[in-house]
Structures are given as C-alpha cells and as structure tokens.
Design an enzyme around this catalytic site. Structure first.
Site, PDB file in Angstrom:
ATOM      1  N   HIS A 114       4.605   0.843  12.980  1.00  7.37           N
ATOM      2  CA  HIS A 114       4.026   1.833  14.210  1.00  7.37           C
ATOM      3  C   HIS A 114       2.601   1.364  14.329  1.00  7.37           C
ATOM      4  CE1 HIS A 114       3.075   4.204  10.839  1.00  7.37           C
ATOM      5  NE2 HIS A 114       1.886   4.828  11.633  1.00  7.37           N
TER       6      HIS A 114
ATOM      7  N   HIS B 103       1.361  -1.051  11.560  1.00  9.12           N
ATOM      8  CA  HIS B 103       1.337  -0.601  10.110  1.00  9.12           C
ATOM      9  C   HIS B 103       2.687  -0.037   9.563  1.00  9.12           C
ATOM     10  CE1 HIS B 103      -0.617   2.635  12.009  1.00  9.12           C
ATOM     11  NE2 HIS B 103      -0.589   3.502  10.809  1.00  9.12           N
TER      12      HIS B 103
HETATM   13  C1  SIN Z   1      -0.555   5.888   8.518  1.00  7.48           C
HETATM   14  O1  SIN Z   1       0.604   5.522   9.057  1.00  7.48           O
HETATM   15  O2  SIN Z   1      -1.452   6.029   9.332  1.00  7.48           O
HETATM   16  C2  SIN Z   1      -0.609   6.344   7.207  1.00  7.48           C
HETATM   17  C3  SIN Z   1      -0.471   5.029   6.386  1.00  7.48           C
HETATM   18  C4  SIN Z   1      -0.280   5.443   4.863  1.00  7.48           C
HETATM   19  O3  SIN Z   1      -0.276   6.558   4.574  1.00  7.48           O
HETATM   20  O4  SIN Z   1      -0.506   4.498   4.168  1.00  7.48           O
END
Ligand code: SIN
Length: 254
Positions: free
Chosen positions: A94, A226
């Site tokens: 996302h 990510h």
């Molecule tokens: C997020 O999706 O912003 C969090 C990523 C994470 O917790 O590593």
C-alpha cells in the site's frame, strides 16, 4: 552526511546525521536524498514524539490519520502496535492513506520496540514499476484514474502519478486502497489491478529493512508502496508514524 545506496532502484542508508538536530543545509540534503532514493534509513536515532513531529513539520503540514481525531491527545502521531496478525492492516502492499483526496506525501516511521525475530518492512519503487511496463501498457495507463476507498473516504486519483519534485512518472495503485478503475466495474478492474500490484511489488524493485529500536525510516508515498511483514507472532512491536499532508496527485501530463 554520507549516503549509502541500498539497491539500484530504491533505498539509501544515511550515515552521520542526527535527525533531532539536523541543520537547514543537512535537511536540504536529506530531502534531495529522499527525492532520489525514495526511502531513507537512519540507524540509532534519538527522536522522541515531539522531535519526530517537529521533523515532520520541516517537510510540511502534518496529516492526521482518518482513524484519529482532535479527541486524541496527539492526533498527528499514529501508534502501530502488534495487535495480532488477524488485526494487522499493514501487511499488504500500500501507499499510506491513498483514499484521502490529499494523501500523505512523506511518512516517517520510528521503531520504539521491535521483535527479536521478524517484523521487517519492504518498500518497492513505483518509478521502477512503471518503467518496467511495456510502452503500450504505459500509454494505456497514463490517462486512467482509479478509485481508492477506506476509512469512509473515497478518492479518485491518476493511475500514473507525476512526482511534483522530480517530474518522474510513478505507478499509483495499491492493494490496500485501490478498488477499481474509474468508469469500469470492480470485476473488470481486478485482473489489471492485480497485475499492476504484482508488477509494483516485484523483488527486483524492492528493498527490505530489518528494524532495530531507534531506527527511523523516511519514505515518499508518491513513488513507493510498502508492506509490513507480520511474522513475529505475539512479540511486541511498537512503531510510531508521522505523515506529512501531500498535494492532490497530478497525472502524467502534470
Ligand atoms: C505502515 O504501513 O505505515 C507501517 C509499516 C510498519 O509497521 O512497518
């Protein structure tokens, strides 16, 4: 400040910078490093809640996550803790809160407590994703829009986004929020959306970060997706995210 690129397409580790005290010229270097590498990793930082919020404000006005409100004591800080795999919403490719009309541009994530094993985060370059597509498909996608929905928000954004700082084109659909293409049904949209998310999360355009407490990672949601891997069972994982309010996404023609 020393910049160590992590892969050819995405990511750099920044050495010799204290994010809490960085002066104006160092901050400019950080910004240009971010525009170039899309994700910056800083180890061993000493940020607190207040200095993380202050760092975010150096990039611009802060974004408040739609799940938070003025009733929360610190609505500009999102606390992301392990509430069990079934309740995890970040284990999906996302771009943060892309269902907002003005989605966050920059995210700053600080590790407070990390599991001994696992809990890595992956990022993928959506510049490289777009460049990996055939010219024919790139031309099909350029005029298209997609609808992003979540948290009772709906926003329609260009499928190919022109980055306001670099002028580069990035793919801008994701598995967390993008539901369908404008003027198409969900059923019609699904195969192409799945294809684009798969192309956009290919391992050769991605980087993976193994967290240590006090690490800070800054990324640019306008050109990366990510994915937070939940492979740490019930172990504690406590992350703090501050995001910067972005602009209305521009299409390829800008
Ligand atoms: C997020 O999706 O912003 C969090 C990523 C994470 O917790 O590593």
């Amino acid at each position: 400040m020393r910049i160590e690129p992590l892969t050819v397409n995405i990511g750099a580790q920044i050495h010799d910078v204290d994010l809490a005290t960085a002066d104006a010229s160092t901050f400019i270097d950080i910004q240009s490093g971010l525009w170039q590498h899309q994700v910056l990793v800083f180890r061993g930082q000493s940020l607190t809640r207040d200095s993380q919020l202050a760092l975010g404000r150096r990039f611009g006005e802060l974004h408040v996550h739609p799940a938070l409100s003025d009733r929360d004591e610190h609505p500009e800080e999102l606390i992301i803790k392990n509430r069990g795999k079934s309740k995890t919403v970040t284990e999906v490719w996302h771009s943060d809160v892309s269902c907002d009309d003005r989605p966050p541009s920059i995210s700053i994530l600080r590790a407070v407590d990390v599991p001994e094993l696992g809990g890595d985060t992956l990022w993928a370059s959506q510049y490289a994703a777009f460049e990996s597509l055939s010219e024919g498909l790139r031309n099909v996608l350029r005029p298209m829009n997609a609808v992003h929905i979540n948290y009772q928000l709906t926003a329609t954004h260009p499928v190919v986004r022109k980055h306001p700082e670099t002028g580069r084109e990035a793919l801008y659909v994701n598995a967390g929020f993008t539901q369908y293409f404008e003027n198409m049904t969900r059923e019609e949209s699904r195969p192409l959306l799945n294809y684009l998310v798969a192309a956009g999360s290919s391992s050769d355009i991605s980087m993976r970060h193994r967290w240590q407490a006090n690490d800070v990672v800054i990324w640019d949601n306008r050109c990366v997706m990510h994915f937070a891997v939940h492979d740490y069972g019930d172990a504690a994982r406590d992350m703090r995210r501050v995001t910067v309010r972005g602009e209305v996404p521009l299409g390829s023609k800008g």
